[in-house]
Scaffold this active site. Structure first.
Site, mmCIF file in Angstrom:
data_model
loop_
_atom_site.group_PDB
_atom_site.id
_atom_site.type_symbol
_atom_site.label_atom_id
_atom_site.label_comp_id
_atom_site.label_asym_id
_atom_site.label_seq_id
_atom_site.Cartn_x
_atom_site.Cartn_y
_atom_site.Cartn_z
ATOM 1 N N ARG A 1 -15.500 51.781 -86.350
ATOM 2 C CA ARG A 1 -14.199 51.335 -86.851
ATOM 3 C C ARG A 1 -13.180 51.701 -85.794
ATOM 4 O O ARG A 1 -12.969 52.882 -85.496
ATOM 5 C CB ARG A 1 -13.858 52.014 -88.186
ATOM 6 N N HIS B 1 -13.025 42.237 -90.247
ATOM 7 C CA HIS B 1 -13.661 43.215 -91.149
ATOM 8 C C HIS B 1 -14.858 42.507 -91.828
ATOM 9 O O HIS B 1 -14.835 42.251 -93.037
ATOM 10 C CB HIS B 1 -12.641 43.731 -92.167
ATOM 11 N N GLN C 1 -16.732 43.939 -95.062
ATOM 12 C CA GLN C 1 -15.968 43.764 -96.302
ATOM 13 C C GLN C 1 -16.185 42.357 -96.860
ATOM 14 O O GLN C 1 -16.383 42.179 -98.060
ATOM 15 C CB GLN C 1 -14.471 44.002 -96.022
ATOM 16 N N ASP D 1 -4.161 41.807 -99.323
ATOM 17 C CA ASP D 1 -4.388 43.048 -98.573
ATOM 18 C C ASP D 1 -3.002 43.622 -98.244
ATOM 19 O O ASP D 1 -1.981 42.930 -98.376
ATOM 20 C CB ASP D 1 -5.201 42.733 -97.299
ATOM 21 N N CYS E 1 -9.583 44.367 -100.763
ATOM 22 C CA CYS E 1 -10.509 45.234 -100.019
ATOM 23 C C CYS E 1 -10.262 46.706 -100.319
ATOM 24 O O CYS E 1 -11.172 47.518 -100.190
ATOM 25 C CB CYS E 1 -10.393 44.957 -98.522
ATOM 26 N N ARG F 1 -19.840 47.060 -101.296
ATOM 27 C CA ARG F 1 -19.881 47.470 -99.888
ATOM 28 C C ARG F 1 -21.228 48.148 -99.610
ATOM 29 O O ARG F 1 -21.851 47.921 -98.568
ATOM 30 C CB ARG F 1 -18.735 48.453 -99.569
HETATM 31 N N1 NVA Z 1 -6.005 45.350 -93.204
HETATM 32 C C1 NVA Z 1 -6.335 46.699 -93.584
HETATM 33 C C2 NVA Z 1 -7.715 46.741 -94.172
HETATM 34 C C3 NVA Z 1 -8.154 48.106 -94.627
HETATM 35 C C4 NVA Z 1 -9.530 48.105 -95.204
HETATM 36 C C5 NVA Z 1 -6.256 47.597 -92.361
HETATM 37 O O1 NVA Z 1 -6.727 47.198 -91.291
HETATM 38 O O2 NVA Z 1 -5.710 48.695 -92.478
HETATM 39 N N1 CP Z 2 -11.959 48.395 -97.600
HETATM 40 C C1 CP Z 2 -12.236 49.368 -96.730
HETATM 41 O O1 CP Z 2 -12.730 49.132 -95.633
HETATM 42 O O2 CP Z 2 -11.944 50.612 -97.181
HETATM 43 P P1 CP Z 2 -11.882 51.949 -96.317
HETATM 44 O O3 CP Z 2 -10.711 51.803 -95.375
HETATM 45 O O4 CP Z 2 -11.679 53.034 -97.317
HETATM 46 O O5 CP Z 2 -13.167 52.088 -95.562
#
Ligand code: NVA
Ligand code: CP
Length: 322
Positions: free
Chosen positions: A115, A142, A145, A237, A278, A306
Protein backbone atom coordinates in the site's frame (compact mmCIF):
# COMPACT_ATOMS: atom_id res chain seq x y z
CA UNK A 1 -24.16 -16.91 -14.71
CA UNK A 2 -23.63 -19.12 -11.67
CA UNK A 3 -20.20 -18.08 -10.42
CA UNK A 4 -19.89 -21.15 -8.18
CA UNK A 5 -19.98 -23.25 -11.33
CA UNK A 6 -17.82 -20.96 -13.44
CA UNK A 7 -15.51 -22.86 -15.76
CA UNK A 8 -12.28 -21.06 -16.61
CA UNK A 9 -11.67 -20.36 -20.29
CA UNK A 10 -7.91 -20.74 -19.86
CA UNK A 11 -5.42 -21.23 -17.02
CA UNK A 12 -4.91 -18.20 -14.80
CA UNK A 13 -2.10 -16.29 -16.48
CA UNK A 14 -1.54 -13.36 -14.18
CA UNK A 15 1.56 -13.05 -12.04
CA UNK A 16 0.64 -9.77 -10.32
CA UNK A 17 -2.34 -7.64 -9.38
CA UNK A 18 -1.14 -4.11 -10.10
CA UNK A 19 -4.42 -2.92 -11.65
CA UNK A 20 -7.53 -4.83 -12.77
CA UNK A 21 -6.89 -3.44 -16.24
CA UNK A 22 -4.17 -6.13 -16.54
CA UNK A 23 -6.65 -8.94 -15.80
CA UNK A 24 -9.08 -10.42 -18.31
CA UNK A 25 -12.79 -10.81 -17.69
CA UNK A 26 -12.19 -14.59 -17.41
CA UNK A 27 -9.48 -14.05 -14.77
CA UNK A 28 -11.76 -11.78 -12.76
CA UNK A 29 -14.52 -14.42 -12.87
CA UNK A 30 -12.03 -17.12 -11.84
CA UNK A 31 -11.05 -15.01 -8.85
CA UNK A 32 -14.64 -14.27 -7.81
CA UNK A 33 -15.64 -17.91 -8.25
CA UNK A 34 -12.73 -19.10 -6.11
CA UNK A 35 -13.54 -16.45 -3.49
CA UNK A 36 -17.11 -17.78 -3.21
CA UNK A 37 -15.82 -21.35 -2.84
CA UNK A 38 -13.20 -20.40 -0.25
CA UNK A 39 -15.82 -18.43 1.69
CA UNK A 40 -18.23 -21.39 1.70
CA UNK A 41 -15.46 -23.80 2.75
CA UNK A 42 -14.38 -21.44 5.53
CA UNK A 43 -17.96 -21.18 6.83
CA UNK A 44 -18.16 -25.01 6.84
CA UNK A 45 -15.03 -25.03 8.98
CA UNK A 46 -12.86 -26.86 6.43
CA UNK A 47 -9.10 -26.64 6.87
CA UNK A 48 -7.41 -24.72 4.06
CA UNK A 49 -3.78 -25.29 3.14
CA UNK A 50 -3.34 -23.57 -0.23
CA UNK A 51 -0.64 -21.27 1.14
CA UNK A 52 1.09 -23.81 3.42
CA UNK A 53 4.68 -22.79 4.02
CA UNK A 54 4.29 -19.51 2.12
CA UNK A 55 4.81 -15.99 3.41
CA UNK A 56 3.32 -12.71 2.23
CA UNK A 57 5.25 -9.50 2.97
CA UNK A 58 2.85 -6.58 3.51
CA UNK A 59 4.46 -3.16 3.00
CA UNK A 60 2.42 -0.22 4.25
CA UNK A 61 3.24 3.47 3.61
CA UNK A 62 -0.31 4.49 4.57
CA UNK A 63 -2.71 3.50 7.38
CA UNK A 64 -5.02 0.51 7.09
CA UNK A 65 -7.50 -1.54 9.08
CA UNK A 66 -9.30 -3.76 6.55
CA UNK A 67 -6.46 -4.41 4.13
CA UNK A 68 -3.95 -5.25 6.82
CA UNK A 69 -6.26 -7.50 8.82
CA UNK A 70 -7.82 -9.27 5.82
CA UNK A 71 -4.47 -10.12 4.19
CA UNK A 72 -2.91 -11.28 7.45
CA UNK A 73 -5.93 -13.34 8.54
CA UNK A 74 -6.39 -14.64 4.98
CA UNK A 75 -2.81 -15.85 4.72
CA UNK A 76 -3.09 -17.53 8.12
CA UNK A 77 -6.40 -19.21 7.24
CA UNK A 78 -4.76 -20.63 4.11
CA UNK A 79 -1.94 -22.17 6.15
CA UNK A 80 0.61 -19.46 5.36
CA UNK A 81 1.79 -16.37 7.18
CA UNK A 82 2.05 -12.62 6.65
CA UNK A 83 4.61 -10.04 7.75
CA UNK A 84 3.57 -6.46 8.51
CA UNK A 85 6.27 -4.07 7.26
CA UNK A 86 5.64 -0.38 7.85
CA UNK A 87 7.81 1.88 5.71
CA UNK A 88 8.48 3.92 8.83
CA UNK A 89 10.34 0.87 10.19
CA UNK A 90 12.00 -0.75 7.18
CA UNK A 91 14.96 0.59 5.20
CA UNK A 92 12.73 1.45 2.21
CA UNK A 93 11.50 4.38 4.32
CA UNK A 94 15.11 5.57 4.76
CA UNK A 95 15.80 5.58 1.06
CA UNK A 96 16.86 2.01 0.23
CA UNK A 97 16.02 1.59 -3.47
CA UNK A 98 12.82 -0.24 -4.38
CA UNK A 99 14.83 -2.42 -6.77
CA UNK A 100 17.03 -3.68 -3.93
CA UNK A 101 14.04 -4.17 -1.61
CA UNK A 102 12.31 -6.19 -4.34
CA UNK A 103 15.34 -8.41 -4.88
CA UNK A 104 15.91 -9.01 -1.17
CA UNK A 105 12.27 -9.81 -0.40
CA UNK A 106 12.18 -12.15 -3.42
CA UNK A 107 14.86 -14.28 -1.72
CA UNK A 108 12.84 -14.68 1.46
CA UNK A 109 9.08 -14.46 0.89
CA UNK A 110 6.59 -15.69 -1.72
CA UNK A 111 4.60 -12.55 -2.45
CA UNK A 112 4.45 -8.84 -1.69
CA UNK A 113 1.36 -6.79 -0.94
CA UNK A 114 2.06 -3.06 -0.93
CA UNK A 115 0.00 0.00 0.00
CA UNK A 116 1.76 3.13 -1.17
CA UNK A 117 1.42 6.40 -3.06
CA UNK A 118 2.91 6.04 -6.54
CA UNK A 119 1.75 3.32 -8.93
CA UNK A 120 5.25 3.41 -10.45
CA UNK A 121 6.72 2.17 -7.13
CA UNK A 122 4.48 -0.88 -7.37
CA UNK A 123 5.49 -1.45 -10.97
CA UNK A 124 9.16 -1.23 -9.96
CA UNK A 125 8.68 -3.84 -7.23
CA UNK A 126 7.15 -6.15 -9.84
CA UNK A 127 9.89 -5.36 -12.38
CA UNK A 128 12.87 -5.96 -10.09
CA UNK A 129 11.46 -8.73 -7.93
CA UNK A 130 10.75 -12.30 -8.97
CA UNK A 131 7.59 -12.88 -6.89
CA UNK A 132 3.95 -11.77 -7.27
CA UNK A 133 3.11 -8.18 -6.29
CA UNK A 134 -0.39 -7.23 -5.13
CA UNK A 135 -1.71 -3.68 -5.05
CA UNK A 136 -3.12 -2.97 -1.59
CA UNK A 137 -4.00 0.61 -2.68
CA UNK A 138 -2.10 3.33 -4.49
CA UNK A 139 -3.10 6.90 -5.32
CA UNK A 140 -4.33 5.51 -8.66
CA UNK A 141 -6.08 2.20 -7.90
CA UNK A 142 -7.55 -0.11 -5.25
CA UNK A 143 -8.19 -3.38 -7.15
CA UNK A 144 -8.55 -5.69 -4.11
CA UNK A 145 -11.37 -3.53 -2.82
CA UNK A 146 -13.18 -3.76 -6.15
CA UNK A 147 -12.90 -7.55 -6.26
CA UNK A 148 -14.53 -7.63 -2.80
CA UNK A 149 -17.16 -5.14 -4.00
CA UNK A 150 -18.01 -7.25 -7.06
CA UNK A 151 -18.25 -10.35 -4.87
CA UNK A 152 -20.70 -8.49 -2.62
CA UNK A 153 -22.77 -7.27 -5.56
CA UNK A 154 -22.92 -10.80 -6.95
CA UNK A 155 -24.03 -12.23 -3.59
CA UNK A 156 -26.74 -9.61 -3.15
CA UNK A 157 -27.99 -9.45 -6.74
CA UNK A 158 -27.23 -12.92 -8.09
CA UNK A 159 -25.71 -11.35 -11.22
CA UNK A 160 -23.19 -8.79 -12.39
CA UNK A 161 -23.61 -8.21 -16.13
CA UNK A 162 -26.36 -5.76 -16.97
CA UNK A 163 -26.41 -4.01 -13.57
CA UNK A 164 -25.64 -0.31 -13.04
CA UNK A 165 -23.27 1.08 -10.41
CA UNK A 166 -23.24 4.79 -9.56
CA UNK A 167 -20.23 6.37 -7.86
CA UNK A 168 -20.71 9.84 -6.39
CA UNK A 169 -17.71 11.84 -5.19
CA UNK A 170 -14.00 12.22 -5.81
CA UNK A 171 -12.61 10.77 -9.05
CA UNK A 172 -10.03 8.92 -6.97
CA UNK A 173 -8.39 5.48 -6.72
CA UNK A 174 -11.77 3.87 -5.93
CA UNK A 175 -13.49 5.60 -8.84
CA UNK A 176 -10.71 4.46 -11.18
CA UNK A 177 -10.82 0.83 -10.07
CA UNK A 178 -14.62 0.71 -10.14
CA UNK A 179 -14.62 2.17 -13.67
CA UNK A 180 -12.21 -0.55 -14.78
CA UNK A 181 -13.66 -3.50 -12.85
CA UNK A 182 -17.30 -2.80 -13.71
CA UNK A 183 -16.68 -2.04 -17.38
CA UNK A 184 -14.78 -5.34 -17.76
CA UNK A 185 -17.70 -7.37 -16.42
CA UNK A 186 -20.45 -5.67 -18.42
CA UNK A 187 -21.72 -3.52 -15.53
CA UNK A 188 -22.81 0.01 -16.45
CA UNK A 189 -20.86 2.52 -14.39
CA UNK A 190 -21.67 6.20 -13.87
CA UNK A 191 -19.37 8.55 -11.95
CA UNK A 192 -20.55 11.97 -10.76
CA UNK A 193 -17.80 14.35 -9.60
CA UNK A 194 -17.33 18.13 -9.52
CA UNK A 195 -15.15 19.76 -12.14
CA UNK A 196 -11.51 19.56 -11.14
CA UNK A 197 -12.08 16.25 -9.33
CA UNK A 198 -13.18 14.00 -12.17
CA UNK A 199 -11.48 10.60 -12.68
CA UNK A 200 -8.33 10.76 -14.83
CA UNK A 201 -9.10 10.83 -18.55
CA UNK A 202 -6.58 8.04 -19.22
CA UNK A 203 -8.44 5.58 -16.98
CA UNK A 204 -11.86 6.68 -18.21
CA UNK A 205 -10.60 5.90 -21.73
CA UNK A 206 -9.60 2.39 -20.59
CA UNK A 207 -13.08 1.92 -19.12
CA UNK A 208 -14.80 3.16 -22.29
CA UNK A 209 -12.74 0.70 -24.33
CA UNK A 210 -13.58 -2.14 -21.89
CA UNK A 211 -17.25 -1.21 -22.01
CA UNK A 212 -17.25 -1.41 -25.80
CA UNK A 213 -15.74 -4.89 -25.60
CA UNK A 214 -17.99 -6.15 -22.81
CA UNK A 215 -21.30 -4.52 -23.63
CA UNK A 216 -21.57 -1.95 -20.86
CA UNK A 217 -21.82 1.83 -20.61
CA UNK A 218 -19.52 4.36 -18.96
CA UNK A 219 -20.79 7.80 -17.95
CA UNK A 220 -18.81 10.58 -16.29
CA UNK A 221 -21.02 13.49 -15.28
CA UNK A 222 -21.40 16.31 -12.77
CA UNK A 223 -24.91 15.63 -11.46
CA UNK A 224 -25.15 12.96 -8.72
CA UNK A 225 -28.82 12.29 -9.43
CA UNK A 226 -28.09 11.67 -13.11
CA UNK A 227 -25.52 9.06 -12.06
CA UNK A 228 -27.84 7.45 -9.49
CA UNK A 229 -30.90 7.18 -11.74
CA UNK A 230 -31.99 3.49 -11.93
CA UNK A 231 -28.74 2.33 -10.32
CA UNK A 232 -28.58 -1.10 -8.67
CA UNK A 233 -25.52 -0.15 -6.61
CA UNK A 234 -24.73 3.23 -5.01
CA UNK A 235 -21.11 3.83 -4.04
CA UNK A 236 -19.13 6.66 -2.52
CA UNK A 237 -15.77 7.28 -0.89
CA UNK A 238 -14.15 10.01 1.20
CA UNK A 239 -13.68 13.50 -0.29
CA UNK A 240 -10.02 13.62 0.81
CA UNK A 241 -7.98 10.45 0.48
CA UNK A 242 -4.87 9.48 2.42
CA UNK A 243 -2.10 11.91 1.48
CA UNK A 244 -4.59 14.72 0.70
CA UNK A 245 -5.11 15.88 4.28
CA UNK A 246 -3.81 19.35 3.40
CA UNK A 247 -6.56 19.74 0.78
CA UNK A 248 -9.38 18.76 3.13
CA UNK A 249 -10.80 22.28 3.49
CA UNK A 250 -10.82 23.03 -0.24
CA UNK A 251 -12.33 19.63 -0.93
CA UNK A 252 -15.10 20.15 1.62
CA UNK A 253 -15.97 23.31 -0.27
CA UNK A 254 -15.94 21.59 -3.68
CA UNK A 255 -17.95 18.52 -2.62
CA UNK A 256 -20.01 19.78 0.34
CA UNK A 257 -23.79 19.54 0.17
CA UNK A 258 -23.83 18.02 -3.32
CA UNK A 259 -21.50 15.01 -3.72
CA UNK A 260 -23.14 12.82 -1.15
CA UNK A 261 -25.15 9.59 -1.25
CA UNK A 262 -28.36 10.54 0.55
CA UNK A 263 -32.07 9.74 0.54
CA UNK A 264 -32.56 11.67 -2.74
CA UNK A 265 -30.02 9.36 -4.43
CA UNK A 266 -31.77 6.30 -2.98
CA UNK A 267 -35.17 7.50 -4.18
CA UNK A 268 -33.98 7.87 -7.79
CA UNK A 269 -32.08 4.53 -7.79
CA UNK A 270 -33.79 1.13 -8.19
CA UNK A 271 -36.02 0.35 -5.17
CA UNK A 272 -33.79 -2.58 -4.19
CA UNK A 273 -30.49 -0.70 -4.68
CA UNK A 274 -27.66 -1.55 -2.31
CA UNK A 275 -25.18 0.91 -0.81
CA UNK A 276 -21.44 0.17 -0.75
CA UNK A 277 -18.51 2.13 0.71
CA UNK A 278 -14.92 0.91 0.86
CA UNK A 279 -14.62 2.46 4.37
CA UNK A 280 -13.48 4.27 6.41
CA UNK A 281 -16.49 6.61 6.00
CA UNK A 282 -17.27 10.14 7.12
CA UNK A 283 -20.95 10.22 8.04
CA UNK A 284 -22.53 13.56 7.11
CA UNK A 285 -19.96 14.22 4.40
CA UNK A 286 -19.93 11.76 1.44
CA UNK A 287 -22.87 9.75 2.87
CA UNK A 288 -25.73 10.46 5.25
CA UNK A 289 -26.23 8.40 8.39
CA UNK A 290 -29.69 7.49 7.08
CA UNK A 291 -28.10 5.68 4.11
CA UNK A 292 -24.94 4.16 5.54
CA UNK A 293 -26.74 2.86 8.65
CA UNK A 294 -30.01 2.17 6.82
CA UNK A 295 -31.56 -0.95 5.27
CA UNK A 296 -29.90 -0.60 1.83
CA UNK A 297 -26.38 -0.57 3.26
CA UNK A 298 -24.30 -3.75 3.01
CA UNK A 299 -20.99 -2.21 4.06
CA UNK A 300 -20.04 -4.84 6.61
CA UNK A 301 -20.71 -7.77 4.26
CA UNK A 302 -18.55 -5.83 1.81
CA UNK A 303 -15.78 -5.39 4.39
CA UNK A 304 -15.86 -9.12 5.23
CA UNK A 305 -15.53 -9.93 1.56
CA UNK A 306 -12.09 -8.28 1.52
CA UNK A 307 -10.95 -11.43 3.33
CA UNK A 308 -12.52 -13.90 0.90
CA UNK A 309 -11.61 -12.02 -2.30
CA UNK A 310 -7.98 -11.59 -1.24
CA UNK A 311 -7.67 -15.22 -0.20
CA UNK A 312 -8.62 -16.03 -3.79
CA UNK A 313 -6.06 -13.52 -5.10
CA UNK A 314 -3.32 -15.07 -2.94
CA UNK A 315 -4.25 -18.63 -3.99
CA UNK A 316 -4.22 -17.69 -7.67
CA UNK A 317 -0.96 -15.70 -7.56
CA UNK A 318 1.00 -17.47 -4.81
CA UNK A 319 -0.60 -20.91 -4.37
CA UNK A 320 0.58 -24.25 -5.72
CA UNK A 321 -1.23 -23.75 -9.04
CA UNK A 322 0.52 -20.40 -9.60
N1 NVA B 1 -9.75 6.80 -1.42
C1 NVA B 1 -9.40 6.35 -0.10
C2 NVA B 1 -9.65 4.87 0.01
C3 NVA B 1 -9.34 4.29 1.36
C4 NVA B 1 -9.59 2.82 1.43
C5 NVA B 1 -7.94 6.66 0.18
O1 NVA B 1 -7.11 6.45 -0.71
O2 NVA B 1 -7.64 7.12 1.28
N1 CP C 1 -11.11 -0.09 2.41
C1 CP C 1 -9.86 -0.21 2.85
O1 CP C 1 -8.92 -0.44 2.10
O2 CP C 1 -9.73 -0.07 4.20
P1 CP C 1 -8.38 0.13 5.01
O3 CP C 1 -7.84 1.48 4.63
O4 CP C 1 -8.79 0.06 6.44
O5 CP C 1 -7.43 -0.96 4.63
Amino acid sequence: MNLLEYTALRPFAQRHLLTLQDWTEDEMYQCLSLALKLKAAQKRGERQTQLAGKTLAMIFSKSSTRTRVSFEVGATQLGGSALFLSTSDIQLGRGEPIADTARVLSRMVDGIMIRTFKQSDLEDLARYGSIPVINGLTDEFHPCQVLADLLTVYEKKGALKGLKLAFVGDGNNMAHSLLIGCSKLGIDVAVASPDGYKPKAEYVAWAVQNAQEHGSRVTVCTDPLEACRDADVLYTDVWASMGQEGEAKARRKAFGGVYQINDACLSIAKPDAIFLHCLPAHRGEEVTTSVIDGPHSVIFDEAENRLHAQKAVMCLLMGERA
